[in-house]
Scaffold this motif. Structure first.
Motif, mmCIF file in Angstrom:
data_model
loop_
_atom_site.group_PDB
_atom_site.id
_atom_site.type_symbol
_atom_site.label_atom_id
_atom_site.label_comp_id
_atom_site.label_asym_id
_atom_site.label_seq_id
_atom_site.Cartn_x
_atom_site.Cartn_y
_atom_site.Cartn_z
ATOM 1 N N UNK A 24 0.981 -1.262 -0.023
ATOM 2 C CA UNK A 24 0.303 -0.024 0.253
ATOM 3 C C UNK A 24 0.684 1.085 -0.347
ATOM 4 N N UNK A 25 1.984 1.259 0.652
ATOM 5 C CA UNK A 25 2.745 2.125 0.590
ATOM 6 C C UNK A 25 3.226 2.946 -0.197
ATOM 7 N N UNK A 26 3.777 1.729 -1.750
ATOM 8 C CA UNK A 26 3.579 2.258 -3.081
ATOM 9 C C UNK A 26 2.244 2.540 -3.811
ATOM 10 N N UNK A 27 1.503 2.718 -3.156
ATOM 11 C CA UNK A 27 0.071 3.479 -3.659
ATOM 12 C C UNK A 27 0.493 4.606 -4.527
ATOM 13 N N UNK A 28 -0.235 4.820 -5.620
ATOM 14 C CA UNK A 28 0.492 6.057 -6.451
ATOM 15 C C UNK A 28 1.924 6.905 -6.300
#
Length: 196
Positions: A24-28
């Motif tokens: 999730x920390x890489x999302x976007x």
């Protein structure tokens, strides 16, 4: 919701949650932003993910006599002879989406080990010191969960960069002390900039 009253189910549940947090920390983020070194030692979000997937495949694979089906996608042990940070950054031939996909496949592989073995199943960690290599699945799940949780914490604060403190413990930083960190950060910055 999983029945967390069962020890194995609870341990597995928390491990799976941490994996998802890391992804999730890489999302976007763009390729450049995911790769961008954010500390004086070059720590970057995509590198954290790559490190964690290599950790998981090692502990839930060779430790229990299992081989990952596509080992060529992983960082080979020999790579660390040339660069002790080999699993902490994505190379030019790797992508964010590709590493996320690889991590999901590693997670499936690790989950199979957890699902197929009892908590007291014996294993042996080949890279640990002799006399300390014998483990159980229970211990490895705890070990990997603690390791991944630590790195999820790193991911949480990378963008804050309020100090330059690094390391696993005060007595054992677990990072090379004679490494040329400014050159490393410069190299990773150039690599990230090539995607911008």
């Amino acid at each position: 919701m999983a029945d967390l009253s069962d020890a194995k189910t609870a341990l597995h549940h928390y491990l799976q949650g941490i994996r998802e947090d890391l992804i999730w920390k890489l999302d976007g983020l763009s390729e450049r932003e995911a790769r961008m070194p954010r500390t004086a030692t070059g720590t970057n979000l995509l590198g954290i993910l790559k490190h964690c997937l290599n950790v998981e495949v090692g502990y839930f694979g060779p430790t229990f006599g299992r081989d990952f089906p596509t080992p060529e996608e992983l960082v080979p042990m020999s790579a660390y002879d040339d660069d002790p940070q080999a699993d902490w950054y994505a190379g030019a031939d790797e992508t964010k989406d590709g590493l996320i996909d690889l991590y999901r496949r590693v997670a499936t592989f690790a989950d199979q080990t957890i699902e197929q073995l009892p908590l007291d199943a014996p294993g042996q960690v080949p890279w640990w010191r002799p006399g300390r290599q014998d483990v159980t699945l229970h211990r490895i799940i705890m070990h990997v969960t603690c390791d991944l949780a630590r790195h999820a914490g790193h991911a949480d604060i990378l963008r804050e960069q309020y100090d330059a403190a690094v390391g696993e413990q005060r007595d054992n930083t677990n990072i090379p002390s004679d490494y040329d960190w400014p050159a490393y950060v410069s190299r990773l910055t150039k690599l990230a900039d090539s995607f911008g």
